[in-house]
Motif scaffolding. Structure first.
Motif, PDB file in Angstrom:
ATOM      1  N   PRO A 219       0.911  -1.301  -0.008  1.00 11.20           N
ATOM      2  CA  PRO A 219       0.205   0.071  -0.057  1.00 11.20           C
ATOM      3  C   PRO A 219       0.854   1.290   0.039  1.00 11.20           C
ATOM      4  CG  PRO A 219      -0.096  -1.140   2.128  1.00 11.20           C
ATOM      5  CD  PRO A 219       0.667  -2.122   1.158  1.00 11.20           C
ATOM      6  N   LEU A 220       0.287   2.204  -0.768  1.00 16.42           N
ATOM      7  CA  LEU A 220       1.078   3.555  -0.541  1.00 16.42           C
ATOM      8  C   LEU A 220       1.100   4.197   0.903  1.00 16.42           C
ATOM      9  CD1 LEU A 220      -0.448   4.899  -3.826  1.00 16.42           C
ATOM     10  CD2 LEU A 220       2.115   4.263  -3.473  1.00 16.42           C
ATOM     11  N   THR A 221       2.057   5.039   1.187  1.00 13.06           N
ATOM     12  CA  THR A 221       1.898   5.721   2.297  1.00 13.06           C
ATOM     13  C   THR A 221       0.879   6.749   2.158  1.00 13.06           C
ATOM     14  OG1 THR A 221       3.814   7.206   1.554  1.00 13.06           O
ATOM     15  CG2 THR A 221       4.412   5.240   2.666  1.00 13.06           C
ATOM     16  N   ARG A 222       0.752   7.921   3.377  1.00 12.03           N
ATOM     17  CA  ARG A 222      -0.324   8.835   2.992  1.00 12.03           C
ATOM     18  C   ARG A 222       0.228   9.808   2.069  1.00 12.03           C
ATOM     19  NH1 ARG A 222      -2.475  12.553   7.749  1.00 12.03           N
ATOM     20  NH2 ARG A 222      -4.556  12.982   6.946  1.00 12.03           N
ATOM     21  N   ASP A 223       1.498  10.120   2.275  1.00 14.15           N
ATOM     22  CA  ASP A 223       2.030  11.012   1.315  1.00 14.15           C
ATOM     23  C   ASP A 223       1.856  10.659   0.087  1.00 14.15           C
ATOM     24  OD1 ASP A 223       2.352  12.889   3.280  1.00 14.15           O
ATOM     25  OD2 ASP A 223       4.623  12.345   3.794  1.00 14.15           O
ATOM     26  N   GLY A 224       2.472   9.229  -0.252  1.00 17.07           N
ATOM     27  CA  GLY A 224       2.470   8.887  -1.682  1.00 17.07           C
ATOM     28  C   GLY A 224       1.012   8.788  -2.187  1.00 17.07           C
ATOM     29  N   ASP A 225       0.088   8.452  -1.334  1.00 19.05           N
ATOM     30  CA  ASP A 225      -1.360   8.397  -1.926  1.00 19.05           C
ATOM     31  C   ASP A 225      -1.717   9.681  -2.542  1.00 19.05           C
ATOM     32  OD1 ASP A 225      -3.603   6.868  -2.497  1.00 19.05           O
ATOM     33  OD2 ASP A 225      -4.365   7.363  -0.544  1.00 19.05           O
TER      34      ASP A 225
ATOM     35  N   GLY B 250      -4.105   2.485  -2.772  1.00 14.03           N
ATOM     36  CA  GLY B 250      -4.478   3.693  -1.846  1.00 14.03           C
ATOM     37  C   GLY B 250      -5.936   4.106  -2.200  1.00 14.03           C
ATOM     38  N   PRO B 251      -6.436   4.708  -1.348  1.00 15.83           N
ATOM     39  CA  PRO B 251      -7.934   5.190  -1.566  1.00 15.83           C
ATOM     40  C   PRO B 251      -8.061   6.238  -2.181  1.00 15.83           C
ATOM     41  CG  PRO B 251      -7.278   5.414   0.667  1.00 15.83           C
ATOM     42  CD  PRO B 251      -6.318   4.632   0.163  1.00 15.83           C
TER      43      PRO B 251
ATOM     44  N   GLN C 198      -6.370  20.203  -4.580  1.00 20.65           N
ATOM     45  CA  GLN C 198      -7.512  19.562  -3.447  1.00 20.65           C
ATOM     46  C   GLN C 198      -6.863  17.989  -3.189  1.00 20.65           C
ATOM     47  OE1 GLN C 198      -9.081  21.969  -2.385  1.00 20.65           O
ATOM     48  NE2 GLN C 198     -10.819  20.505  -2.145  1.00 20.65           N
ATOM     49  N   ALA C 199      -6.163  17.336  -4.207  1.00 19.97           N
ATOM     50  CA  ALA C 199      -5.710  16.018  -3.882  1.00 19.97           C
ATOM     51  C   ALA C 199      -4.548  16.211  -3.272  1.00 19.97           C
ATOM     52  CB  ALA C 199      -5.288  15.346  -5.151  1.00 19.97           C
ATOM     53  N   ASN C 200      -3.608  17.296  -3.534  1.00 20.02           N
ATOM     54  CA  ASN C 200      -2.525  17.474  -2.707  1.00 20.02           C
ATOM     55  C   ASN C 200      -2.786  17.670  -1.222  1.00 20.02           C
ATOM     56  OD1 ASN C 200       0.273  17.387  -2.353  1.00 20.02           O
ATOM     57  ND2 ASN C 200       0.600  19.366  -2.649  1.00 20.02           N
TER      58      ASN C 200
END
Length: 187
Positions: free
Chosen positions: A72-78, A108-109, A170-172
């Protein structure tokens, strides 16, 4: 063989020890010639590379999950993947977000939801680009459309850039973004 033109050393001068020929093993600390094993099974000295295929080379462990699923991706990677999903619509509408979404949708979600949203927007933009192309072909016959159609491509491109940047911002931040005028082809 000696060179006739070489200067003669002064008397009492000691010659430096000569290196052994390339095909003979050298002293400790030197790597054996390529494709040959070190004498007596010695280990290759620290800091030197073993020849290709040499059994005494560094054995690397395979990293990552062993069951074939992506980690899974990390939160920052997501967030980063979601950001790039939107920005790819600027350079390659529909194609760029499709490729990135297919690679990262299960990791990642935010990458999944933003990739899907950016893909839908890219497909919508591509359909409008094709529609403008058809209108421009029809306007070749003449009429008032011949003056308006050349302005539609730059206007559409500006709209794609503005909305893609808004979506990327927004995604960032880690927030989902919904494009205002988009057909939802992929849900």
């Amino acid at each position: 063989m000696s060179d006739q033109n070489a200067p003669t050393p002064p008397p009492g001068h000691q010659d430096l020890p000569q290196q052994p020929p390339y095909d003979q093993p050298g002293p400790y600390g030197q790597q054996p010639p390529y494709g040959q094993q070190a004498p007596n099974g010695q280990q290759v000295p620290y800091g030197q590379q073993a020849p290709y295929g040499h059994p005494q080379g560094v054995q690397y462990q395979q990293s990552g999950p062993q069951n074939g699923t992506e980690p899974p991706l990390t939160r920052d990677g997501d967030r980063l993947v979601g950001t790039f999903d939107h920005l790819l619509n600027i350079v390659a509408p529909a194609v760029g977000p499709l490729i990135l979404w297919l690679v990262t949708r299960r990791r990642g979600p935010l990458a999944d939801s933003e990739g899907r949203e950016a893909l839908n927007f890219g497909i919508t933009a591509a359909i409008v680009y094709v529609g403008i192309g058809v209108i421009s072909l029809l306007s070749l016959i003449g009429g008032p459309l011949a003056l308006i159609v050349p302005l539609l491509y730059p206007l559409l491109w500006v709209a794609v850039v503005v909305y893609a940047i808004l979506g990327a911002v927004q995604a960032n931040k880690g927030l989902p973004y919904r494009y205002p005028v988009t057909f939802r082809f992929v849900s």
